[in-house]
Write an enzyme that holds these catalytic residues in place. Structure first.
Site, PDB file in Angstrom:
ATOM      1  N   GLU A 167     -65.622  90.693  29.020  1.00  0.00           N
ATOM      2  CA  GLU A 167     -64.814  90.492  30.226  1.00  0.00           C
ATOM      3  C   GLU A 167     -64.319  91.843  30.748  1.00  0.00           C
ATOM      4  O   GLU A 167     -64.218  92.811  29.985  1.00  0.00           O
ATOM      5  CB  GLU A 167     -63.572  89.652  29.879  1.00  0.00           C
ATOM      6  CG  GLU A 167     -63.871  88.329  29.224  1.00  0.00           C
ATOM      7  CD  GLU A 167     -64.287  87.273  30.225  1.00  0.00           C
ATOM      8  OE1 GLU A 167     -63.940  87.400  31.405  1.00  0.00           O
ATOM      9  OE2 GLU A 167     -64.974  86.322  29.805  1.00  0.00           O
ATOM     10  N   ARG A 177     -61.043  76.079  42.040  1.00  0.00           N
ATOM     11  CA  ARG A 177     -60.161  76.700  43.035  1.00  0.00           C
ATOM     12  C   ARG A 177     -60.836  76.818  44.395  1.00  0.00           C
ATOM     13  O   ARG A 177     -60.268  76.455  45.410  1.00  0.00           O
ATOM     14  CB  ARG A 177     -59.772  78.111  42.568  1.00  0.00           C
ATOM     15  CG  ARG A 177     -58.485  78.162  41.816  1.00  0.00           C
ATOM     16  CD  ARG A 177     -58.190  79.566  41.393  1.00  0.00           C
ATOM     17  NE  ARG A 177     -59.335  80.204  40.742  1.00  0.00           N
ATOM     18  CZ  ARG A 177     -59.247  81.066  39.761  1.00  0.00           C
ATOM     19  NH1 ARG A 177     -58.065  81.425  39.303  1.00  0.00           N
ATOM     20  NH2 ARG A 177     -60.323  81.608  39.214  1.00  0.00           N
ATOM     21  N   LYS A 210     -59.449  80.192  17.527  1.00  0.00           N
ATOM     22  CA  LYS A 210     -60.472  79.337  16.897  1.00  0.00           C
ATOM     23  C   LYS A 210     -60.144  79.125  15.417  1.00  0.00           C
ATOM     24  O   LYS A 210     -60.316  78.024  14.880  1.00  0.00           O
ATOM     25  CB  LYS A 210     -61.848  79.973  17.063  1.00  0.00           C
ATOM     26  CG  LYS A 210     -62.268  80.082  18.527  1.00  0.00           C
ATOM     27  CD  LYS A 210     -63.502  80.961  18.660  1.00  0.00           C
ATOM     28  CE  LYS A 210     -63.873  81.198  20.109  1.00  0.00           C
ATOM     29  NZ  LYS A 210     -64.850  82.283  20.273  1.00  0.00           N
ATOM     30  N   ASP A 223     -58.794  85.710  20.610  1.00  0.00           N
ATOM     31  CA  ASP A 223     -59.709  84.578  20.796  1.00  0.00           C
ATOM     32  C   ASP A 223     -60.162  84.027  19.438  1.00  0.00           C
ATOM     33  O   ASP A 223     -60.153  82.807  19.219  1.00  0.00           O
ATOM     34  CB  ASP A 223     -60.910  85.052  21.626  1.00  0.00           C
ATOM     35  CG  ASP A 223     -61.981  83.989  21.755  1.00  0.00           C
ATOM     36  OD1 ASP A 223     -61.787  83.055  22.545  1.00  0.00           O
ATOM     37  OD2 ASP A 223     -63.007  84.088  21.055  1.00  0.00           O
TER      38      ASP A 223
HETATM   39  N1  LIG Z   1     -67.748  81.040  28.702  1.00  0.00           N
HETATM   40  C1  LIG Z   1     -68.024  80.663  27.475  1.00  0.00           C
HETATM   41  O1  LIG Z   1     -69.050  81.023  26.924  1.00  0.00           O
HETATM   42  C2  LIG Z   1     -67.085  79.750  26.726  1.00  0.00           C
HETATM   43  C3  LIG Z   1     -67.387  79.368  25.397  1.00  0.00           C
HETATM   44  C4  LIG Z   1     -66.552  78.485  24.723  1.00  0.00           C
HETATM   45  C5  LIG Z   1     -65.411  78.034  25.356  1.00  0.00           C
HETATM   46  N2  LIG Z   1     -65.115  78.459  26.621  1.00  0.00           N
HETATM   47  C6  LIG Z   1     -63.907  77.945  27.246  1.00  0.00           C
HETATM   48  O2  LIG Z   1     -64.276  77.169  28.371  1.00  0.00           O
HETATM   49  C7  LIG Z   1     -63.282  77.252  29.368  1.00  0.00           C
HETATM   50  C8  LIG Z   1     -63.924  77.702  30.679  1.00  0.00           C
HETATM   51  O3  LIG Z   1     -64.516  78.966  30.479  1.00  0.00           O
HETATM   52  P1  LIG Z   1     -65.507  79.623  31.558  1.00  0.00           P
HETATM   53  O4  LIG Z   1     -66.122  80.797  30.863  1.00  0.00           O
HETATM   54  O5  LIG Z   1     -66.388  78.604  32.146  1.00  0.00           O
HETATM   55  O6  LIG Z   1     -64.463  80.144  32.631  1.00  0.00           O
HETATM   56  P2  LIG Z   1     -64.757  80.655  34.118  1.00  0.00           P
HETATM   57  O7  LIG Z   1     -66.194  80.985  34.296  1.00  0.00           O
HETATM   58  O8  LIG Z   1     -63.733  81.676  34.419  1.00  0.00           O
HETATM   59  O9  LIG Z   1     -64.465  79.353  35.006  1.00  0.00           O
HETATM   60  C9  LIG Z   1     -63.174  78.841  35.155  1.00  0.00           C
HETATM   61  C10 LIG Z   1     -63.209  77.762  36.224  1.00  0.00           C
HETATM   62  O10 LIG Z   1     -61.895  77.242  36.343  1.00  0.00           O
HETATM   63  C11 LIG Z   1     -61.503  77.231  37.698  1.00  0.00           C
HETATM   64  N3  LIG Z   1     -60.064  77.470  37.786  1.00  0.00           N
HETATM   65  C12 LIG Z   1     -59.380  78.513  37.308  1.00  0.00           C
HETATM   66  N4  LIG Z   1     -58.072  78.390  37.602  1.00  0.00           N
HETATM   67  C13 LIG Z   1     -57.944  77.234  38.277  1.00  0.00           C
HETATM   68  C14 LIG Z   1     -56.870  76.566  38.871  1.00  0.00           C
HETATM   69  N5  LIG Z   1     -55.633  77.056  38.817  1.00  0.00           N
HETATM   70  N6  LIG Z   1     -57.114  75.398  39.481  1.00  0.00           N
HETATM   71  C15 LIG Z   1     -58.367  74.895  39.559  1.00  0.00           C
HETATM   72  N7  LIG Z   1     -59.437  75.495  39.008  1.00  0.00           N
HETATM   73  C16 LIG Z   1     -59.224  76.637  38.386  1.00  0.00           C
HETATM   74  C17 LIG Z   1     -62.280  78.334  38.367  1.00  0.00           C
HETATM   75  O11 LIG Z   1     -62.398  78.027  39.738  1.00  0.00           O
HETATM   76  P3  LIG Z   1     -63.167  78.968  40.808  1.00  0.00           P
HETATM   77  O12 LIG Z   1     -64.592  79.036  40.293  1.00  0.00           O
HETATM   78  O13 LIG Z   1     -63.092  78.216  42.074  1.00  0.00           O
HETATM   79  O14 LIG Z   1     -62.481  80.280  40.800  1.00  0.00           O
HETATM   80  C18 LIG Z   1     -63.608  78.281  37.604  1.00  0.00           C
HETATM   81  O15 LIG Z   1     -64.474  77.367  38.222  1.00  0.00           O
HETATM   82  C19 LIG Z   1     -62.218  78.185  28.810  1.00  0.00           C
HETATM   83  O16 LIG Z   1     -61.221  77.438  28.165  1.00  0.00           O
HETATM   84  C20 LIG Z   1     -62.980  79.001  27.785  1.00  0.00           C
HETATM   85  O17 LIG Z   1     -62.151  79.502  26.761  1.00  0.00           O
HETATM   86  C21 LIG Z   1     -65.923  79.298  27.311  1.00  0.00           C
END
Ligand SMILES: NC(=O)c1ccc[n+]([C@@H]2O[C@H](COP(=O)([O-])OP(=O)(O)OC[C@H]3O[C@@H](n4cnc5c(N)ncnc54)[C@H](OP(=O)(O)O)[C@@H]3O)[C@@H](O)[C@H]2O)c1
Length: 434
Positions: free
Chosen positions: A197, A51, A212, A208
């Protein structure tokens, strides 16, 4: 080294640059040579999107082309695979997934919510296009459980798959256990430390883990994804006294996602359970995840590791990219979508097992007898009953462990006690893992 590569570089578009996206960039930068040797070609990010273009993400993004409109990526000829790390069951992630698969572009994601809700449609699109839809990171982060079930255990009939699928819940429960603290207190600390969170409901209410579990069940049993039939209870109502009683009885409390397949149908539940101390899940502490699968030839498989965080999750995402580079992939759900069974939901009431029930009751004579009579009338046989001394508000806690019996009888006990003025609060029921 280049002449050792079998292919031209695999060109990646990375959408979502948060925790996981940043981890993927760091991993591809740090282990570039090793990954290239394993993949048979370098894996190169060519385009990135999120974003906010100006956010400092702690990694050097200057080598990559920033793209404002991610919907242009699926059609680009200089992109071989799109990685989606945005999140959310619907919205931009789903639009991008559909666009990519329809355009014949391999797609890698960590998005369990999207897969639990739309996985069947997406798998069908990938199958039609004959391309990869990969999602190792979507279940239990860095633990290669998708590969484990899809490939390693593929020859087995699996009767049961279960595990600790949410690190935040496990951190909260094990901290409550070790430090004797309340749920609210530990949750607040977890939020301050960044383990939970700001809106923790998806984690602590079990949603969540249910996403899974839905994916695991489909892979393990060869059944269609069926998120709508996962019964979900989170950990909000677990109190310190439950943990203490469980410990006194030789158990630990864990949020367990459990799926079973049998003649009675498909059973799927996420629920806090009492896990006996001699079961490996009782020893999965802190933010770790673990998955158990029971196959008819392999026996019990136990996978354990980090289920979240940038490093472990990136490890799984990049493993998928290496598969794409190697052209190693098959049906996303381990068999063609048309071969997946449509299994009806099992009747949970017919399940046989032992349960833990905790009541907050009036501290007056006759209450214990009333509860005992109600359980008897409902067909529940009591193995043990503990009542802890009076509290300041004229209430006491009563914990009951039942003998093995049909779960419907436990439910009937609660129904019968509804409206009783002896019972001061909705009772807590947790089943005991056998
Ligand atoms: N975190 C974990 O440990 C973990 C583990 C397993 C799976 N996952 C999965 O991995 C995925 C990402 O998780 P995360 O923890 O990395 O999330 P995050 O830190 O919240 O990052 C989300 C990213 O997506 C971007 N984004 C959100 N809405 C958007 C939009 N409308 N258009 C373009 N970009 C957008 C955000 O942009 P900005 O940065 O510019 O705001 C950010 O860079 C999710 O599906 C989550 O369930 C995460």
């Amino acid at each position: 080294m280049t002449n050792l590569h079998r292919h031209a570089p695999l060109r990646v578009a990375l959408v979502g640059l948060g925790t996981v996206g940043g981890g993927v960039i760091r991993l591809l930068q740090t282990n570039a040579d090793l990954i290239a040797r394993r993949a048979g070609c370098p894996i190169q990010i060519v385009a990135i999107s999120a974003r906010d273009r100006n956010k400092d993400r702690g990694v050097d993004l200057s080598p990559y082309e920033w793209v404002d409109d991610m919907t242009t990526l699926p059609g680009r000829e200089d992109v071989d695979v799109v990685v989606e790390l945005i999140g959310g069951a619907d919205g931009p992630a789903l639009t991008l997934a559909r666009q990519c698969l329809a355009a014949g572009k391999p797609f890698v994601t960590a998005n369990k919510a999207m897969l639990a809700h739309h996985g069947l449609d997406l798998a069908a699109l990938a199958e039609k296009a004959g391309i990869a839809l990969k999602y190792e990171a979507a279940v239990a982060g860095g633990i290669p459980v998708i590969k484990g079930l899809r490939e390693g255990a593929a020859a087995n009939e699996i009767s049961r798959v279960y595990g600790i699928l949410n690190g935040t819940c496990n951190y909260i429960l094990t901290t409550m256990e070790k430090e004797g603290r309340s749920f609210d207190d530990v949750l607040k600390e977890a939020q301050e430390l960044g383990y939970a969170e700001a809106d923790p409901s998806f984690d602590i209410d079990g949603v969540d883990a249910a996403h899974k579990l839905t994916i695991l069940a489909s892979l393990a049993f060869g059944t269609e994804l069926d998120f709508g039939n996962v019964a979900v209870t989170g950990i909000r109502h677990v109190i310190a006294a439950d943990i203490a009683e469980a410990a006194a009885l030789g158990y630990r409390i864990r949020l367990v996602g459990m799926a079973e397949n049998g003649p009675g149908g498909l059973f799927q539940r996420v629920h806090p359970m009492l896990v006996p101390l001699d079961h490996p899940l009782a020893h999965v502490d802190g933010s770790l995840n673990a998955v158990v699968a029971e196959g008819n030839f392999v026996g019990r498989l136990f996978f354990q590791g980090r289920g979240a965080g940038d490093g472990p999750t990136a490890s799984a995402v990049v493993a998928d990219l290496i598969d794409v580079a190697r052209d190693e992939y098959g049906d996303a759900l381990a068999m063609p979508v048309a071969a997946l069974a449509q299994q009806p939901a099992a009747d949970a009431g017919a399940r046989i097992g032992r349960s833990y029930l905790r009541f907050k009751v009036q501290d007056r004579p006759g209450v214990l007898a009333e509860i005992a009579a109600t359980t008897r009338d409902a067909g529940v046989s009591i193995e043990s009953m503990i009542q802890r001394g009076a509290s300041h508000d004229d209430s006491v806690l009563m914990a009951i462990v039942t003998h093995a019996g049909e779960e419907r009888c436990v439910r009937s006990t609660l129904e019968r006690l509804k409206g009783s003025d002896s019972v001061l609060q909705t009772p807590m029921v947790m089943h005991i893992l056998d």
